[in-house]
Write a protein that holds these residues in place. Structure first.
Motif, short mmCIF file in Angstrom:
data_model
loop_
_atom_site.label_atom_id
_atom_site.label_comp_id
_atom_site.label_asym_id
_atom_site.label_seq_id
_atom_site.Cartn_x
_atom_site.Cartn_y
_atom_site.Cartn_z
N ALA A 199 0.83 -1.21 0.00
CA ALA A 199 0.00 0.00 0.00
C ALA A 199 0.87 1.26 0.00
O ALA A 199 0.58 2.23 -0.72
N LYS A 200 1.93 1.27 0.79
CA LYS A 200 2.84 2.42 0.80
C LYS A 200 3.49 2.61 -0.56
O LYS A 200 3.62 3.73 -1.04
N ALA A 201 3.90 1.52 -1.19
CA ALA A 201 4.50 1.61 -2.52
C ALA A 201 3.50 2.13 -3.55
O ALA A 201 3.84 2.95 -4.41
N ALA A 202 2.25 1.70 -3.44
CA ALA A 202 1.22 2.17 -4.36
C ALA A 202 0.94 3.65 -4.17
O ALA A 202 0.76 4.40 -5.13
N GLN A 203 0.92 4.07 -2.92
CA GLN A 203 0.68 5.47 -2.60
C GLN A 203 1.78 6.37 -3.13
O GLN A 203 1.53 7.46 -3.61
N GLY A 204 3.02 5.89 -3.05
CA GLY A 204 4.15 6.68 -3.50
C GLY A 204 4.46 6.53 -4.98
O GLY A 204 5.37 7.15 -5.49
N GLY A 205 3.71 5.69 -5.66
CA GLY A 205 3.92 5.49 -7.08
C GLY A 205 5.02 4.50 -7.42
O GLY A 205 5.36 4.31 -8.58
N ASN A 206 5.62 3.86 -6.39
CA ASN A 206 6.74 2.95 -6.64
C ASN A 206 6.31 1.53 -6.98
O ASN A 206 7.16 0.70 -7.28
N LEU A 207 5.05 1.26 -6.95
CA LEU A 207 4.57 -0.10 -7.20
C LEU A 207 4.66 -0.47 -8.69
O LEU A 207 4.82 -1.62 -9.03
N TRP A 208 4.55 0.53 -9.54
CA TRP A 208 4.49 0.27 -10.97
C TRP A 208 5.77 0.60 -11.69
O TRP A 208 5.82 0.75 -12.89
#
Length: 71
Positions: A61-70
């Motif tokens: 969730a933190k990665a998705a919020q920060g844009g680092n998931l993609w």
């Protein structure tokens, strides 16, 4: 055989989480969710596995919020 399941819950009660004790005394955490046109899905975890899973979900969730998931 495993198959991919897309979960696209909608609404406040789309996903429920709770705990239960089996007849043999073992404890479990349960997540249940609705799938369009199908029976409700229930996934049970031993408590420590659920704790680890929840920690992993928090990191995702933190990665998705920060844009680092993609990437």
């Amino acid at each position: 055989m495993m198959r991919e399941i897309l979960i696209a819950p909608q609404g406040r009660d789309a996903i429920e989480v709770g705990g239960f004790t089996a007849e043999d005394g073992k404890r479990f955490v349960m997540i249940s969710f609705d799938r369009d046109g199908e029976e409700r899905v229930i996934v049970s975890f031993e408590p420590q596995l659920f704790i680890d899973f929840a920690g992993h979900l928090g990191n995702v969730a933190k990665a998705a919020q920060g844009g680092n998931l993609w990437g």
